[in-house]
Scaffold this active site. Structure first.
Site, PDB file in Angstrom:
ATOM      1  CD  GLU A  34       0.927  -2.589  -2.455  1.00 16.69           C
ATOM      2  OE1 GLU A  34       1.238  -3.208  -1.427  1.00 16.69           O
ATOM      3  OE2 GLU A  34       0.637  -3.167  -3.530  1.00 16.69           O
ATOM      4  CB  THR A  72      -0.197  -6.487  -1.700  1.00 19.13           C
ATOM      5  OG1 THR A  72      -0.202  -5.698  -2.892  1.00 19.13           O
ATOM      6  CG2 THR A  72      -0.789  -5.718  -0.535  1.00 19.13           C
ATOM      7  CB  CYS A 100      -2.224  -9.923  -1.909  1.00 17.18           C
ATOM      8  SG  CYS A 100      -3.793 -10.508  -2.547  1.00 17.18           S
ATOM      9  CB  SER A 128       1.310  -5.809 -13.850  1.00 22.36           C
ATOM     10  OG  SER A 128       1.015  -6.565 -12.693  1.00 22.36           O
ATOM     11  CB  SER A 129       4.591  -4.916  -9.248  1.00 26.15           C
ATOM     12  OG  SER A 129       5.345  -5.568  -8.268  1.00 26.15           O
ATOM     13  CB  SER A 172      -4.547  -6.336 -12.218  1.00 22.62           C
ATOM     14  OG  SER A 172      -3.291  -6.348 -12.876  1.00 22.62           O
TER      15      SER A 172
END
Length: 179
Positions: A34, A72, A100, A128-129, A172
């Protein structure tokens, strides 16, 4: 274009401000896809900081306008700390809190839940961050926090029948995995 609308918004901000002569500062992980993508909207010229220590390395330029955006999935409290370090450098940046809202809400809920349980389960991809930030937040409040990707990662023998267990999941993480 399958870009998340929240990320697309950052692209538009960075592109617009860069074209108006602003130096772009991205708060986030320089190796995250990102952030790499966001940096592309200002000709890969952004200063990127993931930590307070990295922000302290920022060198100001005379007669320069600055614009700050944030990844985000970045932790809100750390974003605030980094912005303060940058402002203490004597700049008056235009700041866009582009975390986000779903991520921010999830992180806030993770703080509340993990503060009131004996054990905490964070469901989501270990790469995943977003999931890793949830894990870090929960681990601060509940030392007995685990990160699982699927049900097969869950060791039931670590739980006692009287344990109060909290559960959260990365943005996610598919609903079927959570269920």
């Amino acid at each position: 274009d399958g870009t998340c609308p929240f990320v697309k918004k950052i692209h538009n901000i960075v592109n617009e401000k860069y074209n108006q002569g602003y130096k772009i500062i991205i708060v986030g992980d320089k190796n995250h896809p990102e952030v790499i993508g966001i940096n592309g909207w200002c000709q890969n010229s952004a200063f990127i900081a993931k930590t307070v220590e990295e922000a302290e390395l920022f060198e100001t330029e005379k007669n320069t306008k600055y614009c700050i955006v944030v990844q985000t999935t970045f932790r809100k409290s750390l974003f605030g700390e980094i912005v303060e370090v940058l402002k203490n450098k004597g700049i008056e940046p235009v700041i866009y809190n582009t975390i986000c809202s779903a991520t921010s809400t999830r992180q806030k809920e993770a703080v509340e839940i993990s503060s009131n349980v004996d054990k905490m389960i964070v469901i989501g991809d270990k790469k995943s961050s977003n999931t890793q930030k949830l894990y870090e937040i929960c681990r601060k409040n509940c030392k007995n926090t685990i990160n699982i990707e699927t049900i097969s990662d869950l060791l039931l023998n670590i739980f006692d029948k009287n344990d109060k267990i909290g559960i959260t999941a990365g943005a996610s993480t598919p609903p079927a995995i959570i269920k």
